[in-house]
Design a protein around this motif. Sequence first.
Motif, PDB file in Angstrom:
ATOM      1  N   THR A   1       0.829  -1.198   0.000  1.00 54.83           N
ATOM      2  CA  THR A   1       0.000   0.000   0.000  1.00 54.83           C
ATOM      3  C   THR A   1       0.863   1.247   0.000  1.00 54.83           C
ATOM      4  OG1 THR A   1      -1.644  -1.227   1.255  1.00 54.83           O
ATOM      5  CG2 THR A   1      -1.906   1.153   1.142  1.00 54.83           C
TER       6      THR A   1
ATOM      7  N   TRP B   1       3.850   1.627  -1.180  1.00 48.61           N
ATOM      8  CA  TRP B   1       4.444   1.813  -2.506  1.00 48.61           C
ATOM      9  C   TRP B   1       3.421   2.374  -3.473  1.00 48.61           C
ATOM     10  CZ3 TRP B   1       4.036   0.483  -7.597  1.00 48.61           C
ATOM     11  CH2 TRP B   1       5.169   0.694  -8.386  1.00 48.61           C
ATOM     12  N   ILE B   2       2.276   1.741  -3.502  1.00 50.04           N
ATOM     13  CA  ILE B   2       1.236   2.148  -4.446  1.00 50.04           C
ATOM     14  C   ILE B   2       0.778   3.584  -4.202  1.00 50.04           C
ATOM     15  CG2 ILE B   2      -1.137   1.721  -5.163  1.00 50.04           C
ATOM     16  CD1 ILE B   2      -0.598  -1.259  -4.434  1.00 50.04           C
ATOM     17  N   GLU B   3       0.484   3.867  -2.958  1.00 50.07           N
ATOM     18  CA  GLU B   3      -0.061   5.184  -2.624  1.00 50.07           C
ATOM     19  C   GLU B   3       0.912   6.300  -2.970  1.00 50.07           C
ATOM     20  OE1 GLU B   3      -3.119   6.057  -1.761  1.00 50.07           O
ATOM     21  OE2 GLU B   3      -3.511   3.957  -2.246  1.00 50.07           O
TER      22      GLU B   3
ATOM     23  N   TYR C   1       2.971   6.591  -5.431  1.00 49.45           N
ATOM     24  CA  TYR C   1       2.960   7.014  -6.819  1.00 49.45           C
ATOM     25  C   TYR C   1       1.583   7.471  -7.262  1.00 49.45           C
ATOM     26  CZ  TYR C   1       7.597   5.252  -6.595  1.00 49.45           C
ATOM     27  OH  TYR C   1       8.889   5.062  -6.214  1.00 49.45           O
ATOM     28  N   ARG C   2       0.579   6.890  -6.642  1.00 53.41           N
ATOM     29  CA  ARG C   2      -0.756   7.372  -6.949  1.00 53.41           C
ATOM     30  C   ARG C   2      -0.855   8.860  -6.602  1.00 53.41           C
ATOM     31  NH1 ARG C   2      -6.069   5.140  -5.945  1.00 53.41           N
ATOM     32  NH2 ARG C   2      -5.416   3.973  -4.114  1.00 53.41           N
TER      33      ARG C   2
ATOM     34  N   GLN D   1       1.550  10.962  -6.301  1.00 54.20           N
ATOM     35  CA  GLN D   1       2.424  11.752  -7.162  1.00 54.20           C
ATOM     36  C   GLN D   1       1.726  12.079  -8.487  1.00 54.20           C
ATOM     37  OE1 GLN D   1       6.302  10.029  -7.068  1.00 54.20           O
ATOM     38  NE2 GLN D   1       7.138  11.444  -8.585  1.00 54.20           N
ATOM     39  N   VAL D   2       1.049  11.064  -9.014  1.00 55.20           N
ATOM     40  CA  VAL D   2       0.350  11.270 -10.272  1.00 55.20           C
ATOM     41  C   VAL D   2      -0.799  12.256 -10.082  1.00 55.20           C
ATOM     42  CG1 VAL D   2      -1.087  10.176 -12.015  1.00 55.20           C
ATOM     43  CG2 VAL D   2       0.968   9.029 -11.212  1.00 55.20           C
TER      44      VAL D   2
ATOM     45  N   ARG E   1       0.421  15.634 -10.058  1.00 55.26           N
ATOM     46  CA  ARG E   1       0.714  16.134 -11.407  1.00 55.26           C
ATOM     47  C   ARG E   1      -0.541  16.679 -12.070  1.00 55.26           C
ATOM     48  NH1 ARG E   1       3.197  11.631 -14.923  1.00 55.26           N
ATOM     49  NH2 ARG E   1       2.892  13.127 -16.598  1.00 55.26           N
ATOM     50  N   TYR E   2      -1.592  15.923 -11.955  1.00 49.95           N
ATOM     51  CA  TYR E   2      -2.852  16.345 -12.564  1.00 49.95           C
ATOM     52  C   TYR E   2      -3.299  17.683 -11.968  1.00 49.95           C
ATOM     53  CZ  TYR E   2      -3.361  11.767 -14.701  1.00 49.95           C
ATOM     54  OH  TYR E   2      -3.178  10.649 -15.450  1.00 49.95           O
TER      55      TYR E   2
END
Lengths: 118, 118
Positions: free
Chosen positions: B80, B82-84, B86-87, B89-90, B93-94
Amino acid sequence: MEDRLSKVFAALADPLRRDMVARLAADDATVNELAEPYDVSVQAVSKHIKVLEDAGLVRRSRQAQRRPVHLEAEVFDLMTAWIERYRRQVEERYRRLDDLLAGEARSDTDTDTEGAAS
Amino acid sequence: MEDRLSKVFAALADPLRRDMVARLAADDATVNELAEPYDVSVQAVSKHIKVLEDAGLVRRSRQAQRRPVHLEAEVFDLMTAWIERYRRQVEERYRRLDDLLAGEARSDTDTDTEGAAS
DNA sequence: CCGTTGTTCAACCTCGGGGTTGAATACTGC
DNA sequence: GCAGTATTCAACCCCGAGGTTGAACAACGG
């Protein structure tokens, strides 16, 4: 290996691909840009990207002769959903075990509200 | 494949192993119990469990001649996290992209509305 | 002590993942 | 049209993952 989740997990099982994902989280990049820091061939990187693409983790757009790779954020939800489901289930087990032990220890005093079951 | 995260993702890339994890989330089970619903040998299941164990997803205890398998919940946190990371981070960006576009839209009407390529 | 049950070890087979190199394809810019 | 750049396709190699069977190793239960 047909199902989506298997592809996603398999895709992220490779450290190089995870690193790419990490970099793509910061910004889109082309195959050559992605390949640059690593000491593997561009073709290998292209294959890696294909794996990520098949898993639905990235998308390749088209812009002149370049094919910028773009990270697709939605897939994270799929993983998180799977993980959280079982995490909760396990935590629930612990909670009930605690309750059981507490109940046996002192046969009264009911523990309260759980709530927040999403 | 030495690092923890790789092992964890690789372990969960197999549907059979994910199914085992799902069942183990409900309750501990022995190798034979786990193997029963599947049409693979018990040895194969034992191997699968070893994979899960090496990834730190389960633990084998010892109880008489049985070796009950127990799901280890902490590893989920690793994934979780790790996933969170980059989620987020993306998403960030948006958010910044939206801000940027909002800012530019005010200056003139030369914005070239990409997007909407799904 | 011995048979039974549960589990793992060992040897083996097959197939696919990840790497390589070399050629083909798709665009750009002149 | 043609050189140049970016990317993918194709053929190949190697090794590890996942399956099998057969034997070995615990630990009870009579």
